[in-house]
Design a protein around this motif. Sequence first.
Motif, PDB file in Angstrom:
ATOM      1  N   VAL A 117      -0.771   8.235   4.732  1.00 55.05           N
ATOM      2  CA  VAL A 117      -2.069   7.937   3.796  1.00 55.05           C
ATOM      3  C   VAL A 117      -1.672   7.001   2.515  1.00 55.05           C
ATOM      4  CG1 VAL A 117      -4.139   8.881   2.620  1.00 55.05           C
ATOM      5  CG2 VAL A 117      -3.092   9.661   4.850  1.00 55.05           C
ATOM      6  N   PRO A 118      -2.355   5.931   2.616  1.00 55.82           N
ATOM      7  CA  PRO A 118      -2.102   4.998   1.243  1.00 55.82           C
ATOM      8  C   PRO A 118      -2.830   5.849   0.222  1.00 55.82           C
ATOM      9  CG  PRO A 118      -3.738   3.886   2.845  1.00 55.82           C
ATOM     10  CD  PRO A 118      -2.997   5.008   3.488  1.00 55.82           C
ATOM     11  N   ALA A 129      -2.510   3.337   8.766  1.00 56.98           N
ATOM     12  CA  ALA A 129      -2.330   4.690   8.340  1.00 56.98           C
ATOM     13  C   ALA A 129      -2.134   5.558   9.740  1.00 56.98           C
ATOM     14  CB  ALA A 129      -3.622   5.304   7.618  1.00 56.98           C
ATOM     15  N   MET A 130      -2.795   5.187  10.748  1.00 57.79           N
ATOM     16  CA  MET A 130      -2.560   6.112  11.907  1.00 57.79           C
ATOM     17  C   MET A 130      -1.011   5.421  12.518  1.00 57.79           C
ATOM     18  SD  MET A 130      -6.257   5.596  13.511  1.00 57.79           S
ATOM     19  CE  MET A 130      -5.952   6.151  15.245  1.00 57.79           C
ATOM     20  N   GLU A 131      -0.831   4.227  12.425  1.00 58.08           N
ATOM     21  CA  GLU A 131       0.356   3.483  13.095  1.00 58.08           C
ATOM     22  C   GLU A 131       1.502   4.342  12.546  1.00 58.08           C
ATOM     23  OE1 GLU A 131       0.322   1.294  15.275  1.00 58.08           O
ATOM     24  OE2 GLU A 131       2.104   0.484  15.257  1.00 58.08           O
ATOM     25  N   LEU A 172       0.835  -1.138   0.066  1.00 55.86           N
ATOM     26  CA  LEU A 172      -0.187  -0.049  -0.092  1.00 55.86           C
ATOM     27  C   LEU A 172       0.943   1.173   0.102  1.00 55.86           C
ATOM     28  CD1 LEU A 172      -2.941  -0.947   2.469  1.00 55.86           C
ATOM     29  CD2 LEU A 172      -2.814  -1.304   0.172  1.00 55.86           C
ATOM     30  N   SER A 173       1.847   1.163   0.959  1.00 56.38           N
ATOM     31  CA  SER A 173       2.587   2.591   0.947  1.00 56.38           C
ATOM     32  C   SER A 173       3.377   2.874  -0.369  1.00 56.38           C
ATOM     33  CB  SER A 173       3.492   2.388   2.267  1.00 56.38           C
ATOM     34  OG  SER A 173       4.359   1.460   2.277  1.00 56.38           O
ATOM     35  N   SER A 179       2.726  11.241   3.567  1.00 57.11           N
ATOM     36  CA  SER A 179       3.026  11.340   4.782  1.00 57.11           C
ATOM     37  C   SER A 179       2.261  12.383   5.752  1.00 57.11           C
ATOM     38  CB  SER A 179       4.494  11.519   5.013  1.00 57.11           C
ATOM     39  OG  SER A 179       5.161  10.252   4.706  1.00 57.11           O
ATOM     40  N   GLN A 180       1.436  12.422   6.356  1.00 58.13           N
ATOM     41  CA  GLN A 180       0.721  13.317   7.296  1.00 58.13           C
ATOM     42  C   GLN A 180       0.182  12.577   8.649  1.00 58.13           C
ATOM     43  OE1 GLN A 180      -3.133  14.030   5.247  1.00 58.13           O
ATOM     44  NE2 GLN A 180      -4.067  12.715   6.745  1.00 58.13           N
TER      45      GLN A 180
END
Lengths: 423, 89, 408
Positions: free
Chosen positions: A369-370, A363-365, A28-29, A393-394
């Motif tokens: 955001v993918p 995404a939180m970890e 995903l990333s 990245s956010q």
Amino acid sequence: MTERRVVITGMEVLAPGGVGTKNFWSLLSEGRTATRRITFFDPSPFRSKVAAEIDFDPYEHGLGPQEIRRMDRAAQLAVVAARGAVADSGIELTELDPYRVGVTVGSAVGATMGLDQEYRVVSDGGRLDLVDHTYAPPHLYSHLVPSSFAAEVAWAVGAEGPTAVVSTGCTSGIDSVGHAIELIREGSADVMVAGSSDAPISPITMACFDAIKATTPRHDAPECASRPFDGTRNGFVLGEGAAIFVLEELQSAKRRRAHIYAEIAGYATRSNAYHMTGLRPDGAEMAEAITVALDEARMNVESIDYINAHGSGTKQNDRHETAAFKKSLGEHAYRTPVSSIKSMVGHSLGAIGSIEIAASALAMEYNVVPPTANLHTPDPECDLDYVPLTARSQRTDAVLTVGSGFGGFQSAMVLARPERSAA
Amino acid sequence: MATEAFTLDDLKAILLEAAGADEAVDLDGDILDTEFEALGYESLALLETGGRIERTYQISLDDDALTGAVTPRALIDVVNAQLSAATSA
Amino acid sequence: MSASVVVTGLGVAAPNGLGTKEFWSATCEGSSGIGRVTRFDPSGYPARLAGEVPGFVAEDHLPSRLIPQTDRMTRMALAAADWALADAGVDPGELPEFSMGVVTASSSGGFEFGQNELRKLWSLGSHHVSAYQSFAWFYAVNSGQISIRNGMKGPSGVVVSDQAGGLDAVAQARRQIRKGTRLVVSGAVDASICPWGWVAQLTSGRLSTSEEPDRAYLPFDRDARGHVPGEGGAILILEDAEAARERGARVYGEIAGYGATFDPRPGSGRGPGLRRAIEIALADAAVEPSQVDVVFADAAAVPDLDRIEAEAITAVFGARGVPVTAPKTMTGRLYSGGAPLDLAAALLAMTDGLIPPTVHIQPSPEYELDLVLDEPRAAPVRTALVLARGHGGFNSAVVVRAAGQDAA
């Protein structure tokens, strides 16, 4: 009265191109896609010839020969994911009262793959109306009743509390986890091993989606076939997979110093009461589900940092969903990144909701955001920020994830950091 | 070849089999130019109908042609065009 | 404090009676709906008896638009939902859309519909598969179709836990009402009496191969030899008690308690979970065992499973401590539809002060149960316990309680 809050303390994802949570997140990333020309059977007679398949060897994942024989592929994926989730959580389930540990497994289409294969045999290729019972395998009953998936997971983890399969079409993966958090909140269980699994890539599934032209006929470049929110999208790409979580009551998770991925702060499901497969363009019922989930989480719309969309890549869905985000989040919808991981892992029907919950928690970890892969051509009707092609990245403290399913089901879940409302 | 052409009666028979009929609609009335939606047939019913036409007449209906045919007359024309293409081929 | 949830409407499609009244009078008369399978020729199979719902003609109850896209179980569920709403005196069009939901159970989906499409796929090719196959067979279809037909946009859902699912659905419906939904259509209808479903059911090893309708399904009997499968079930209208009282609804009873457990994995050495499920349900209802007036048994008719159930009941209630009955001896086991039908029977038993009988059996002395045999037993019924178990180890229990006499 202290309210019981529910957190994710373990997870395991088996997704196309990403077997294991770590591999899944890499896919995903990095914005890679796992869609390809179907290899499970010859797809040439079908309108849609692509799918997102998992390269999965059950032996490699510790399943025994008899487990493999009696379980449909979807059950195998569920059991492997459940074991992985329990290991990831570090929880010692044997130290708990087994009656306080429950299981929910979401699945839209149950043992479709096994049923398709076995029907072909007992009917001798569709020739016999009165199918031949002497050719039925001994575990066909477990294919008939997909509740066997939950039974297998309960056996695998030693759960003896409330156990069920939740089957609400393509929202099963959210609703299964939603069902589990309700059981913990009301006090019926302290720990739930919950998630979902589907392995629908079989001729009967391809044929039925062909008949309604829901899956994409694009097969010149299979890796680019799934195109949510893109102006050229023309249907979804079928996938398969499983994601299972360990869900715990917050205080007990803290006591055992568990790693907490996220709190499941709010959940709601609504129905459109409109059509088994169709969606009204206004997205009103999904918007209602989102609003109720946010209320339950006691969060305002501005707190949402990322929307993990259903984004199936059909003309109708992506428009419906975009309208629902605007209706429920107002102006904030335009400021919030929205993405569909189905662009990378396809649409695994009842499983995808849980896989998307995993993506939301990750995404939180990682505060990343993918992206939405394959998004090149803007669609004037889809005018939000869909994070095209590249992960972003956010800071991500709260995520909204949604699903929409045949039968009219519309579900929404809000994940947040548990410390957000410490006040 | 007129006797082999796809007629309104053929279409009605297939529609009834594929999707029944809305109680409020008289299929025996003058429906040739009434939109399918007004006749109570939504896209799913038309996909099922299209599939049955394709199988019965062994033709293939283009996605866009099918969605573009919003009335019985338009659909009958699409089918007949395909049928004559098939016979002349 | 949780809101109480009551049943205000029933819709029944049972092998011994289509319609609530027909089912209840047949049940009290001990009239069985078990017979030789008529929906296909069963002579080539080792099991040949079933409980088929008589006289259900879908076209009489549903618009023709719905017929091509529905399996038999969905047609019966839609009709039963209509009857249940009418029985409750509810016009869904008059209530706010988001205040109504649908939570049903399914055991195996629309299996006959699936069979027909699989046959077309493998004998004729993929182009012959119906557009409706994308949903008509799947487990969520009854909830979806009922919500669409009745304009219900509130929380809906579907649980699948084999025979136990019928109670799990009702529990989930109660949960949604407690969270603020006013009315939920619940229960379940199953039907998979088709060759493909039959062959799949045979592999459970639990179907009776007897050809005598009155000797085939004998729970708690020394001759227990498996069950006769049936079709049908019941749809229940659940409402927030306060909302029901405000509109002056007739109340059958309250869904007062629920408990669910899962049996330990085979070979673990731990005991089965049914007793615990009963205890959880009683505690949830704040009811002492002595207050329970009747138990509707799961009645597997497999010796080991009968023993486990008899032991769980006697452990909680004492030897012959409570009347036990299994009217499903007249219908066969209806999978997810079975327990909602038992709930309907329990509520009707309260209304009439009459416990329906268990038929055809000679109870084995091994089980210390006070079985209500052959004839209905007149007795005040204010609290009833309904049990259901699903293949693999699902145990569910629901306590229903008569509405307060001054409730109206």
